[in-house]
Write a protein that holds these residues in place. Structure first.
Motif, PDB file in Angstrom:
ATOM      1  N   ASP A 136       0.716  -1.056  -0.382  1.00  0.00           N
ATOM      2  CA  ASP A 136      -0.198   0.107  -0.275  1.00  0.00           C
ATOM      3  C   ASP A 136       1.423   0.881  -0.080  1.00  0.00           C
ATOM      4  O   ASP A 136       0.118   2.122  -0.982  1.00  0.00           O
ATOM      5  N   CYS A 137       2.067   1.631   1.149  1.00  0.00           N
ATOM      6  CA  CYS A 137       2.719   2.286   0.947  1.00  0.00           C
ATOM      7  C   CYS A 137       3.360   2.515  -0.540  1.00  0.00           C
ATOM      8  O   CYS A 137       3.500   4.104  -0.553  1.00  0.00           O
ATOM      9  N   LEU A 138       3.326   1.879  -0.804  1.00  0.00           N
ATOM     10  CA  LEU A 138       4.491   1.810  -2.466  1.00  0.00           C
ATOM     11  C   LEU A 138       3.201   2.487  -2.864  1.00  0.00           C
ATOM     12  O   LEU A 138       4.096   3.564  -4.367  1.00  0.00           O
ATOM     13  N   GLU A 139       2.408   2.223  -3.201  1.00  0.00           N
ATOM     14  CA  GLU A 139       1.601   2.763  -4.357  1.00  0.00           C
ATOM     15  C   GLU A 139       1.474   3.561  -4.013  1.00  0.00           C
ATOM     16  O   GLU A 139       1.155   4.919  -5.200  1.00  0.00           O
ATOM     17  N   LEU A 140       0.968   4.429  -3.058  1.00  0.00           N
ATOM     18  CA  LEU A 140       1.067   5.470  -2.501  1.00  0.00           C
ATOM     19  C   LEU A 140       1.960   6.887  -2.768  1.00  0.00           C
ATOM     20  O   LEU A 140       2.086   7.469  -3.393  1.00  0.00           O
ATOM     21  N   ALA A 141       3.303   6.250  -2.967  1.00  0.00           N
ATOM     22  CA  ALA A 141       4.475   6.508  -3.145  1.00  0.00           C
ATOM     23  C   ALA A 141       4.468   6.887  -4.791  1.00  0.00           C
ATOM     24  O   ALA A 141       4.985   8.271  -5.756  1.00  0.00           O
TER      25      ALA A 141
END
Ligand code: F0G
Length: 351
Positions: A136-141
């Motif tokens: 999820d964090c990578l998608e947001l970044a």
């Protein structure tokens, strides 16, 4: 040698970076390749540990971050962002600070080891704790970097893998050849992709005669590459590799297939046993994710997939001090001692 200049300067002609880029370095790399006597006896192989915890921020990420931050500066970037299970954020924060950039890090709330969080704080990163996992964090970044003037420094940034492949060069330079087998823990799969690139480049240029078999180990609860499909809710004590949908999926599969290697999963129990063996018998304190490569080495040597007599390098990716909570798991409560030599002798069962 007078002074190791860091991985970009050490391998300048082999790293794709703008020629005039100012290199931001903490003199990372040149890490020890340590013979592991106990592991060699257990496996019948000649086992060496590439100790990446000896890098400036305590993990292999520094190799890629020197390149990524230098490239970001060369393109006029003022800010960088990354998603991380902890080590990438620690490294990005440190190199951004050194390069005069601001950094923002997205980490899965409650699932990053204490030492790594402390590093991001110390280096002045903007820390966003996300109610979600690494994926999820990578998608947001990625979305944030696509829409705003901030540079993404996850391993999807091409400079990252260019820097990280230098670990393969160092192994070959130390041995005068490539090992027969290279074992790695695999999470987002950038590192195995980078090592394979490094080994292939050295072999293609005739620096070494052959490439190793690339062997990647994932935690059983977070083993998308082993199962051949993403894992929606990855879980493991090795929080660094708690990843369900690796960004460098294709690179990892190519490394395995082109090298005649393999992927396998190891349980948290096997990871912890290897973690304790490394610290207790080899004197090498690593974080749990790093022990996955050694846990896998023990399994594959025991069942014959790894031929006896092989020259094996295991990368141990991060320092044990990153994750003090795991180190202290199960530590018994002890009574404080009076200032009394007899009490010391009694406590140590010497009297
Ligand atoms: N070992 C450690 C200590 C790591 O921190 C990571 C990845 C890996 C192994 C796996 O390497 O992702 O290249 O396959 N850590 C990333 C991070 C995800 O955010 O620090 P990989």
């Amino acid at each position: 040698r007078a002074s190791w200049p860091g991985v970009v300067e050490a391998y300048r002609d082999r790293i794709a970076l703008p020629a005039d880029a100012r290199v931001v370095t903490l003199h990372e790399g040149d890490t020890p390749l340590v013979p592991a006597q106990h592991l060699s006896e257990l496996t019948g192989c000649q086992v060496l540990l590439k100790v990446e915890g000896a890098n400036p921020t305590g993990s292999f990420k520094d190799r890629g971050m020197t390149a990524a931050i230098s490239a970001a500066l060369a393109t006029g970037s003022k800010a960088v962002i990354c998603a991380s299970t902890g080590n990438t954020s620690a490294s990005a924060a440190a190199y951004a600070a050194r390069g005069g950039l601001t950094s923002a890090v997205l980490v899965p709330r409650g699932k990053i080891a204490l030492g790594k969080l402390a590093q991001a704080v110390a280096h002045g990163a903007r820390i966003l704790q996300v109610d979600g996992n690494f994926d999820d964090c990578l998608e947001l970044a990625r979305k944030t970097a696509a829409e705003h003037p901030v540079t993404l420094v996850n391993s999807v940034n091409p400079a990252r893998l260019e820097g990280q492949k230098t670990a393969a060069f160092e192994v070959c330079d130390a041995l005068g050849r490539a090992p027969d087998v290279h074992c790695l823990p695999v999470g987002n799969a950038g590192n195995i992709t980078a090592y394979w690139r490094g080994y292939r480049e050295y072999a293609a240029d005739g620096v070494v005669p052959a490439t190793p078999r690339m062997v990647g180990f994932q935690a059983a609860g977070a083993a998308p590459l082993v199962h051949g499909r993403p894992v929606a809710e990855p879980e493991t004590i090795a929080t660094a590799i708690r990843i369900g949908s690796p960004a460098s999926w294709g690179g990892a599969v190519a490394a395995r297939d082109e090298s005649g290697g393999l992927f396998d999963a190891v349980t948290d129990e096997q990871i912890l046993a290897a973690y304790r063996l490394l610290a207790g018998r080899e004197g090498v304190f690593v974080e749990p994710a790093s022990a996955a490569s050694v846990a896998g080495l023990l399994v594959t040597a025991a069942d014959g997939r790894l031929p006896a007599g092989s020259l094996v390098v295991c990368t141990v990716t991060g320092h044990g001090l990153k994750d003090p909570d795991t180190a202290l798991l199960g530590m018994p409560e002890v009574e404080p001692l009076p200032v009394d030599p007899t009490a010391v002798a009694t406590a140590l069962e010497l009297a």
